[in-house]
Design a protein around this motif. Structure first.
Motif, PDB file in Angstrom:
ATOM      1  N   LEU A 153       0.824  -1.212   0.000  1.00 50.49           N
ATOM      2  CA  LEU A 153       0.000   0.000   0.000  1.00 50.49           C
ATOM      3  C   LEU A 153       0.855   1.259   0.000  1.00 50.49           C
ATOM      4  N   ALA A 154       2.027   1.172   0.623  1.00 50.64           N
ATOM      5  CA  ALA A 154       2.899   2.344   0.686  1.00 50.64           C
ATOM      6  C   ALA A 154       3.660   2.563  -0.614  1.00 50.64           C
ATOM      7  N   GLY A 155       3.722   1.547  -1.460  1.00 49.59           N
ATOM      8  CA  GLY A 155       4.461   1.662  -2.712  1.00 49.59           C
ATOM      9  C   GLY A 155       3.719   2.485  -3.749  1.00 49.59           C
ATOM     10  N   PRO A 156       4.409   2.918  -4.776  1.00 45.10           N
ATOM     11  CA  PRO A 156       3.777   3.764  -5.801  1.00 45.10           C
ATOM     12  C   PRO A 156       2.751   3.030  -6.659  1.00 45.10           C
ATOM     13  N   LEU A 157       2.754   1.683  -6.631  1.00 42.08           N
ATOM     14  CA  LEU A 157       1.822   0.915  -7.462  1.00 42.08           C
ATOM     15  C   LEU A 157       0.690   0.299  -6.659  1.00 42.08           C
ATOM     16  N   GLY A 158       0.542   0.699  -5.390  1.00 41.59           N
ATOM     17  CA  GLY A 158      -0.436   0.060  -4.505  1.00 41.59           C
ATOM     18  C   GLY A 158      -1.878   0.211  -4.940  1.00 41.59           C
ATOM     19  N   ASN A 159      -2.175   1.235  -5.741  1.00 43.13           N
ATOM     20  CA  ASN A 159      -3.553   1.471  -6.174  1.00 43.13           C
ATOM     21  C   ASN A 159      -3.738   1.196  -7.664  1.00 43.13           C
ATOM     22  N   THR A 160      -2.841   0.401  -8.244  1.00 39.64           N
ATOM     23  CA  THR A 160      -2.926   0.070  -9.667  1.00 39.64           C
ATOM     24  C   THR A 160      -4.148  -0.808  -9.944  1.00 39.64           C
ATOM     25  N   PRO A 161      -4.922  -0.528 -10.984  1.00 40.53           N
ATOM     26  CA  PRO A 161      -6.020  -1.439 -11.344  1.00 40.53           C
ATOM     27  C   PRO A 161      -5.481  -2.821 -11.691  1.00 40.53           C
ATOM     28  N   GLU A 162      -6.320  -3.826 -11.571  1.00 44.33           N
ATOM     29  CA  GLU A 162      -5.915  -5.167 -11.993  1.00 44.33           C
ATOM     30  C   GLU A 162      -5.932  -5.217 -13.522  1.00 44.33           C
ATOM     31  N   ILE A 163      -4.793  -5.506 -14.120  1.00 47.52           N
ATOM     32  CA  ILE A 163      -4.646  -5.496 -15.575  1.00 47.52           C
ATOM     33  C   ILE A 163      -4.342  -6.908 -16.044  1.00 47.52           C
ATOM     34  N   SER A 164      -5.128  -7.412 -16.982  1.00 52.14           N
ATOM     35  CA  SER A 164      -4.925  -8.751 -17.541  1.00 52.14           C
ATOM     36  C   SER A 164      -4.722  -8.648 -19.042  1.00 52.14           C
ATOM     37  N   PHE A 165      -4.092  -9.701 -19.605  1.00 52.86           N
ATOM     38  CA  PHE A 165      -3.677  -9.674 -21.012  1.00 52.86           C
ATOM     39  C   PHE A 165      -4.300 -10.828 -21.779  1.00 52.86           C
ATOM     40  N   GLY A 166      -5.596 -10.913 -21.808  1.00 52.99           N
ATOM     41  CA  GLY A 166      -6.279 -11.931 -22.592  1.00 52.99           C
ATOM     42  C   GLY A 166      -5.812 -13.332 -22.257  1.00 52.99           C
ATOM     43  N   SER A 167      -5.485 -14.121 -23.277  1.00 52.42           N
ATOM     44  CA  SER A 167      -5.037 -15.499 -23.081  1.00 52.42           C
ATOM     45  C   SER A 167      -3.525 -15.605 -22.907  1.00 52.42           C
ATOM     46  N   SER A 168      -2.832 -14.486 -22.834  1.00 55.94           N
ATOM     47  CA  SER A 168      -1.373 -14.488 -22.701  1.00 55.94           C
ATOM     48  C   SER A 168      -0.965 -15.066 -21.349  1.00 55.94           C
ATOM     49  N   GLN A 229      -7.262  -7.110 -24.844  1.00 56.40           N
ATOM     50  CA  GLN A 229      -7.466  -8.217 -25.764  1.00 56.40           C
ATOM     51  C   GLN A 229      -6.803  -7.884 -27.100  1.00 56.40           C
ATOM     52  N   SER A 230      -6.678  -8.896 -27.940  1.00 52.98           N
ATOM     53  CA  SER A 230      -6.110  -8.666 -29.267  1.00 52.98           C
ATOM     54  C   SER A 230      -7.118  -7.947 -30.152  1.00 52.98           C
ATOM     55  N   GLY A 231      -6.618  -7.343 -31.203  1.00 49.23           N
ATOM     56  CA  GLY A 231      -7.481  -6.643 -32.151  1.00 49.23           C
ATOM     57  C   GLY A 231      -6.743  -5.499 -32.810  1.00 49.23           C
ATOM     58  N   GLY A 232      -7.176  -5.150 -34.011  1.00 49.57           N
ATOM     59  CA  GLY A 232      -6.553  -4.039 -34.722  1.00 49.57           C
ATOM     60  C   GLY A 232      -5.149  -4.333 -35.203  1.00 49.57           C
ATOM     61  N   GLY A 233      -4.817  -5.622 -35.362  1.00 49.20           N
ATOM     62  CA  GLY A 233      -3.487  -5.987 -35.821  1.00 49.20           C
ATOM     63  C   GLY A 233      -2.461  -6.150 -34.713  1.00 49.20           C
ATOM     64  N   PHE A 234      -2.893  -6.106 -33.448  1.00 50.27           N
ATOM     65  CA  PHE A 234      -1.988  -6.259 -32.308  1.00 50.27           C
ATOM     66  C   PHE A 234      -2.531  -7.329 -31.366  1.00 50.27           C
ATOM     67  N   ASP A 235      -1.624  -7.985 -30.653  1.00 55.73           N
ATOM     68  CA  ASP A 235      -2.097  -8.900 -29.616  1.00 55.73           C
ATOM     69  C   ASP A 235      -2.408  -8.090 -28.357  1.00 55.73           C
ATOM     70  N   ALA A 236      -2.812  -8.775 -27.274  1.00 57.42           N
ATOM     71  CA  ALA A 236      -3.247  -8.072 -26.063  1.00 57.42           C
ATOM     72  C   ALA A 236      -2.134  -7.197 -25.494  1.00 57.42           C
ATOM     73  N   PHE A 237      -0.894  -7.708 -25.496  1.00 52.84           N
ATOM     74  CA  PHE A 237       0.221  -6.936 -24.946  1.00 52.84           C
ATOM     75  C   PHE A 237       0.530  -5.729 -25.828  1.00 52.84           C
ATOM     76  N   GLY A 238       0.416  -5.907 -27.137  1.00 54.82           N
ATOM     77  CA  GLY A 238       0.623  -4.782 -28.044  1.00 54.82           C
ATOM     78  C   GLY A 238      -0.417  -3.695 -27.840  1.00 54.82           C
ATOM     79  N   ASN A 239      -1.669  -4.097 -27.605  1.00 54.44           N
ATOM     80  CA  ASN A 239      -2.710  -3.107 -27.332  1.00 54.44           C
ATOM     81  C   ASN A 239      -2.482  -2.421 -25.988  1.00 54.44           C
ATOM     82  N   PHE A 240      -1.917  -3.163 -25.019  1.00 54.26           N
ATOM     83  CA  PHE A 240      -1.559  -2.543 -23.746  1.00 54.26           C
ATOM     84  C   PHE A 240      -0.497  -1.463 -23.963  1.00 54.26           C
TER      85      PHE A 240
END
Length: 271
Positions: A153-168, A229-240
């Motif tokens: 909680l004290a770290g700079p990323l403590g309030n980061t949303p949960e981020i997922s990368f499709g089927s990766s 998710q993937s789409g637009g010619g990019f996979d999920a990580f590329g869209n991230f």
């Protein structure tokens, strides 16, 4: 390490920086030609191949403690009076909690634990050869939680949303929506029991009064979640990397108060 170098070449990019910071310095051993590994990321478009490999967090000090004890006192005050009291307590903790949060990256570690206790007392008084009175009292309390570590909680990323990368196979970023989850239940009970014997008959009468207070913290998606998710010619990580959720990506967040604080009183006379 070469995959980290590739991502660093895309800086400044806030999402890439978030991903690198979330790794907490973790790198997988070994190297290979990018594109030949089983989990290499080929984000798509003009983005470069990112060399990746499977890894496990090793050498993490884990504290798992459980202290359980019981104290009891019996006192014969006289021929007609007996007192009994006992106190039981259990304190447990697991930090970091790789049982309920096994896939966490270092900035998002959690813990579980808390105390549970029971105190009870009883006074038995022989009024006469036919009449016995018993007064009993008990108090129980549990205060258990699954929650982020204080360092998380004290770290700079403590309030980061949960981020997922499709089927990766990439690990999720942020703390899952099931944290924190806490329950604190207090129960106070008083019982008065009178027993009367005459001939071949016994009559019991009395009352049982119970006070219950609850303070639960219900897990809900308070920090938000983003599914790329993937789409637009990019996979999920590329869209991230491009800050685009993809054609079937989603963003959600819940608002409100997660605290539930009911109380109840139960009266139970009997004969």
């Amino acid at each position: 390490a070469s995959g980290v170098t590739t991502l660093q070449s895309l800086l400044p990019n806030p999402n890439v920086q978030l991903f690198l910071d979330s790794l907490g310095g973790l790198v997988a051993p070994g190297s290979h030609t990018c594109g030949t590994g089983p989990v290499d990321e080929t984000p798509g478009g003009s983005l470069p191949c990112v060399e990746m490999s499977l890894f496990a967090r090793n050498g993490v000090p884990i504290a798992g403690n459980d202290r359980n004890w019981n104290v009891r006192l019996d006192w014969q005050m006289g021929p007609n009076d007996t007192l009994m009291g006992s106190y039981l307590r259990d304190d447990s903790d697991l930090s970091p909690d790789f049982f309920a949060n096994s896939g966490a990256l270092p900035p998002f570690d959690t813990q579980q634990g808390g105390p549970s206790l029971v105190f009870r007392g009883q006074w038995t008084h022989i009024v006469s050869t036919k009449l016995v009175n018993e007064l009993r009292f008990s108090y129980t309390n549990i205060d258990f939680s699954f929650s982020p570590l204080a360092s998380t909680l004290a770290g700079p990323l403590g309030n980061t949303p949960e981020i997922s990368f499709g089927s990766s196979p990439l690990p999720n970023l942020g703390i899952g929506g099931s944290f924190p989850d806490a329950r604190a239940h207090k129960t106070t009970q008083v019982q008065e029991a009178l027993t009367y014997n005459f001939g071949r008959h016994t009559i019991l009468g009395g009352a049982d009064v119970t006070f219950v207070t609850v303070r639960d913290e219900i897990p809900f998606n308070s920090r938000g979640s983003i599914s790329f998710q993937s789409g637009g010619g990019f996979d999920a990580f590329g869209n991230f990397i491009g800050d685009f959720t993809g054609q079937s990506g989603s963003i959600s967040k819940q608002f409100g108060n997660p605290i539930v604080n009911p109380s109840i009183t139960i009266y139970a006379p009997y004969i």
